[in-house]
Design a protein around this motif. Sequence first.
Motif, mmCIF file in Angstrom:
data_model
loop_
_atom_site.group_PDB
_atom_site.id
_atom_site.type_symbol
_atom_site.label_atom_id
_atom_site.label_comp_id
_atom_site.label_asym_id
_atom_site.label_seq_id
_atom_site.Cartn_x
_atom_site.Cartn_y
_atom_site.Cartn_z
ATOM 1 N N TYR A 186 11.925 35.103 25.522
ATOM 2 C CA TYR A 186 13.087 36.130 25.969
ATOM 3 C C TYR A 186 12.146 37.419 26.671
ATOM 4 O O TYR A 186 11.246 37.500 26.524
ATOM 5 C CB TYR A 186 13.620 36.809 24.703
ATOM 6 C CG TYR A 186 14.749 36.077 24.145
ATOM 7 C CD1 TYR A 186 16.031 35.599 24.887
ATOM 8 C CD2 TYR A 186 14.790 35.635 22.657
ATOM 9 C CE1 TYR A 186 16.833 35.079 24.408
ATOM 10 C CE2 TYR A 186 15.612 34.893 22.121
ATOM 11 C CZ TYR A 186 16.571 34.685 22.896
ATOM 12 O OH TYR A 186 17.712 33.646 22.487
ATOM 13 N N ASP A 187 12.984 38.090 27.492
ATOM 14 C CA ASP A 187 12.195 39.115 28.333
ATOM 15 C C ASP A 187 11.731 40.347 27.455
ATOM 16 O O ASP A 187 11.031 41.426 28.060
ATOM 17 C CB ASP A 187 13.092 39.665 29.384
ATOM 18 C CG ASP A 187 14.466 40.293 29.132
ATOM 19 O OD1 ASP A 187 14.695 40.500 27.755
ATOM 20 O OD2 ASP A 187 15.302 40.532 29.910
ATOM 21 N N ASN A 188 12.059 40.518 26.405
ATOM 22 C CA ASN A 188 11.377 41.612 25.164
ATOM 23 C C ASN A 188 10.394 40.994 24.555
ATOM 24 O O ASN A 188 10.004 41.795 23.758
ATOM 25 C CB ASN A 188 12.556 42.160 24.703
ATOM 26 C CG ASN A 188 13.294 41.440 23.654
ATOM 27 O OD1 ASN A 188 13.213 39.962 23.708
ATOM 28 N ND2 ASN A 188 14.182 41.797 22.688
ATOM 29 N N GLU A 189 9.875 39.992 24.548
ATOM 30 C CA GLU A 189 8.875 39.192 23.918
ATOM 31 C C GLU A 189 7.426 39.559 24.289
ATOM 32 O O GLU A 189 7.341 39.953 25.693
ATOM 33 C CB GLU A 189 8.844 37.846 23.645
ATOM 34 C CG GLU A 189 10.289 37.295 22.950
ATOM 35 C CD GLU A 189 10.218 35.837 22.823
ATOM 36 O OE1 GLU A 189 9.231 35.209 22.016
ATOM 37 O OE2 GLU A 189 11.025 35.061 22.989
ATOM 38 N N GLN A 190 6.334 39.652 23.599
ATOM 39 C CA GLN A 190 5.178 39.650 23.884
ATOM 40 C C GLN A 190 4.623 38.738 24.848
ATOM 41 O O GLN A 190 4.919 37.327 24.345
ATOM 42 C CB GLN A 190 4.149 39.933 22.684
ATOM 43 C CG GLN A 190 2.660 39.789 23.117
ATOM 44 C CD GLN A 190 2.306 41.208 23.701
ATOM 45 O OE1 GLN A 190 2.769 42.311 23.680
ATOM 46 N NE2 GLN A 190 1.466 40.853 24.904
ATOM 47 N N PHE A 241 1.101 45.990 34.888
ATOM 48 C CA PHE A 241 1.478 45.682 33.726
ATOM 49 C C PHE A 241 0.666 46.706 32.881
ATOM 50 O O PHE A 241 -0.337 47.118 32.946
ATOM 51 C CB PHE A 241 1.551 44.381 33.332
ATOM 52 C CG PHE A 241 0.295 43.655 33.321
ATOM 53 C CD1 PHE A 241 -0.630 43.817 32.106
ATOM 54 C CD2 PHE A 241 -0.410 43.120 34.413
ATOM 55 C CE1 PHE A 241 -2.151 43.047 32.331
ATOM 56 C CE2 PHE A 241 -1.509 42.476 34.612
ATOM 57 C CZ PHE A 241 -2.366 42.507 33.335
ATOM 58 N N LYS A 242 1.513 46.916 31.445
ATOM 59 C CA LYS A 242 0.945 47.688 30.272
ATOM 60 C C LYS A 242 -0.217 46.714 29.697
ATOM 61 O O LYS A 242 0.789 45.797 28.954
ATOM 62 C CB LYS A 242 1.790 48.673 29.896
ATOM 63 C CG LYS A 242 1.106 49.992 29.170
ATOM 64 C CD LYS A 242 2.304 50.833 28.847
ATOM 65 C CE LYS A 242 1.817 52.184 28.353
ATOM 66 N NZ LYS A 242 2.862 53.038 28.103
ATOM 67 N N GLU A 243 -1.314 47.040 29.350
ATOM 68 C CA GLU A 243 -1.909 46.122 28.185
ATOM 69 C C GLU A 243 -2.931 47.148 27.530
ATOM 70 O O GLU A 243 -3.568 48.013 27.704
ATOM 71 C CB GLU A 243 -3.073 45.268 29.216
ATOM 72 C CG GLU A 243 -3.838 44.324 28.372
ATOM 73 C CD GLU A 243 -4.610 43.451 29.338
ATOM 74 O OE1 GLU A 243 -4.586 42.415 29.135
ATOM 75 O OE2 GLU A 243 -5.472 43.920 30.039
ATOM 76 N N ASN A 244 -2.664 47.138 26.188
ATOM 77 C CA ASN A 244 -3.326 47.869 25.101
ATOM 78 C C ASN A 244 -3.274 49.289 25.528
ATOM 79 O O ASN A 244 -3.992 50.316 25.383
ATOM 80 C CB ASN A 244 -4.810 47.593 25.093
ATOM 81 C CG ASN A 244 -5.084 46.080 24.806
ATOM 82 O OD1 ASN A 244 -4.512 45.677 23.782
ATOM 83 N ND2 ASN A 244 -6.132 45.303 25.275
#
Length: 268
Positions: A62-66, A243-246
């Motif tokens: 799903y597009d809201n999963e990690q 993208f956002k990471e940590n």
Amino acid sequence: MKRFLASVVFLLIAFSCFSQELNKYKYVVIPYKFEFSSKHDLYRVNTLVRHLFKKEGFEVLYDNEQLPKDLIADRCLALFADINNKSNIFTMKMAIVLRDCSNQIIMETPFGRSKIKAYEKGYNQALRRAFADIEAKNYSYQPEEKVVEVQPPPPPVTVEEMPKKVIESKVEEVVVVEETVKETTTEKPMVKTVTKTATTVLYAQPIENGYQLVDSSPKVVMILLKTGVPNVYLVKGQDATVFKENGKWVLSKSSGNGNKKSALNIKF
């Protein structure tokens, strides 16, 4: 008759090429809530689409999963699924649309139709009929091999071929190095390594389907396009993603040697 045979051969070749094109994708990302739905899994549409792609061998998210690490590093491993819903009170009419990481349509199935008036049963029948076109492709994930060009080493240069000035400068360099070594061995100076990090603040300004990032000039540095995945954007005109990471924003650019990451300081 010859024209008919030629048409059949052309269609078979096109079908084969498209099947191979589909095989390079490992993942399918589907919306947690489709646009025509008022909530998640209305009439069990999300569950059905997820089940159909899993049955074909895709890894479905799903597009809201990690996102998995390999998909964060290379967003182009995934296809992004959507439903073109043209249903009305008389007929359920639905097609499945697959887009790549550049938001280009890779495949749109023919419309599946159903005359069943009950939404859950009608949607189920229409989607299964539309999905039959994907089933016919016989999907099997085949990772693309990344070819890295290896440049041959330059031919050795003899002393005779080297210009006189170059030879003299090399000799001088050697003398300097020897003197430096002597000083190092006698005085044993302290060596400090200082790392400076210069971060330019970029300001995100909303535009249609994304943001433009500007510096303090203000000058547009790059344009981010929405992907449907939270905190993941395409960089317009580049083979890159942001993208956002940590908790930090990262720019990932593709190159012949893999993906190169760099930190961004973005203010939304």
